[in-house]
Motif scaffolding. Structure first.
Motif, PDB file in Angstrom:
ATOM      1  N   VAL A  46       0.840  -1.207   0.000  1.00  0.00           N
ATOM      2  CA  VAL A  46       0.000   0.000   0.000  1.00  0.00           C
ATOM      3  C   VAL A  46       0.870   1.251   0.000  1.00  0.00           C
ATOM      4  N   PHE A  47       1.899   1.286   0.839  1.00  0.00           N
ATOM      5  CA  PHE A  47       2.745   2.482   0.892  1.00  0.00           C
ATOM      6  C   PHE A  47       3.560   2.656  -0.391  1.00  0.00           C
ATOM      7  N   THR A  49       2.512   1.699  -3.395  1.00  0.00           N
ATOM      8  CA  THR A  49       1.525   2.181  -4.369  1.00  0.00           C
ATOM      9  C   THR A  49       1.173   3.646  -4.109  1.00  0.00           C
ATOM     10  N   ALA A  50       0.932   4.000  -2.861  1.00  0.00           N
ATOM     11  CA  ALA A  50       0.566   5.380  -2.526  1.00  0.00           C
ATOM     12  C   ALA A  50       1.693   6.344  -2.848  1.00  0.00           C
ATOM     13  N   ARG A  54       1.386   9.064  -5.746  1.00  0.00           N
ATOM     14  CA  ARG A  54       1.260  10.331  -5.011  1.00  0.00           C
ATOM     15  C   ARG A  54      -0.153  10.517  -4.452  1.00  0.00           C
ATOM     16  N   LEU A  55      -0.629   9.517  -3.729  1.00  0.00           N
ATOM     17  CA  LEU A  55      -1.961   9.576  -3.144  1.00  0.00           C
ATOM     18  C   LEU A  55      -1.940  10.412  -1.869  1.00  0.00           C
ATOM     19  N   PRO A  57      -2.819  11.399   2.033  1.00  0.00           N
ATOM     20  CA  PRO A  57      -2.796  10.549   3.235  1.00  0.00           C
ATOM     21  C   PRO A  57      -4.143   9.903   3.553  1.00  0.00           C
ATOM     22  N   THR A  59      -6.488   9.046   1.395  1.00  0.00           N
ATOM     23  CA  THR A  59      -6.692   7.983   0.415  1.00  0.00           C
ATOM     24  C   THR A  59      -5.816   6.787   0.741  1.00  0.00           C
ATOM     25  N   THR A  60      -4.596   7.055   1.180  1.00  0.00           N
ATOM     26  CA  THR A  60      -3.692   5.970   1.569  1.00  0.00           C
ATOM     27  C   THR A  60      -4.267   5.188   2.742  1.00  0.00           C
ATOM     28  N   LEU A  63      -7.104   3.067   1.452  1.00  0.00           N
ATOM     29  CA  LEU A  63      -6.570   1.956   0.682  1.00  0.00           C
ATOM     30  C   LEU A  63      -6.003   0.881   1.604  1.00  0.00           C
ATOM     31  N   THR A 112      -3.987   6.066 -13.803  1.00  0.00           N
ATOM     32  CA  THR A 112      -4.573   5.122 -12.854  1.00  0.00           C
ATOM     33  C   THR A 112      -5.847   4.461 -13.369  1.00  0.00           C
TER      34      THR A 112
END
Length: 155
Positions: A46-47, A49-50, A54-55, A57, A59-60, A63, A112
């Motif tokens: 997850v981290f 991908t985030a 550039r997701l 926080p 959204t992270t 997710l 995306t």
């Protein structure tokens, strides 16, 4: 000739050493190690991908929550089995590996939504006049593995 070991013999209670109960003082550290190793894969995925996409926080966090819930649901489905689905063995379903790397590369190159669509898509789109389609289907007509929405033209 390779040496062979004799199979483990049951003890006085009739239990083989491999099936014996492990004392709690040895079991708890091993269980904690397994839980920590198991949670490392979804969290790091997850981290990764985030960070790559550039997701935000928030959204992270969403997710990460979704991934952990789906990992748990997948592990339960595999371990317990429902109808004819699941191996009924102690599997842990985890994300990561080559699939994540491919998703991130597609997301960087094409966006995306395209990456998400490539994950969800089960059929391959191909032009009706494409050589590979004709070779695969044996004719110049649209192959059965191309989605009807991929092309509407007929040769």
């Amino acid at each position: 000739m390779t040496p062979t070991t004799a199979p483990a013999r049951p003890d006085a209670s009739g239990t083989a050493p491999v099936d014996a109960r492990v004392p709690a003082r040895r079991l708890l550290p091993l269980a904690a190690q397994h839980v920590l190793a198991m949670i490392a894969a979804p969290v790091s995925t997850v981290f990764l991908t985030a960070g790559t996409l550039r997701l935000a926080p928030g959204t992270t966090a969403s997710l990460l929550s979704a991934v952990l819930v789906l990992c748990g649901a997948g592990a339960l489905l595999q371990s317990l089995g429902v109808w004819r689905i699941g191996a009924r063995l102690p599997f842990v379903m985890l994300p990561g590996g080559a699939a994540t790397a491919l998703f991130l590369q597609i997301a960087q190159d094409h966006g995306t939504p395209t990456a998400a669509g490539s994950v969800l898509s089960r059929r391959r789109c191909s032009s009706p006049s494409s050589r590979s389609t004709r070779a695969w289907s044996g004719s110049s007509r649209r192959s059965s593995w191309a989605s009807p929405s991929c092309s509407s033209a007929s040769p």
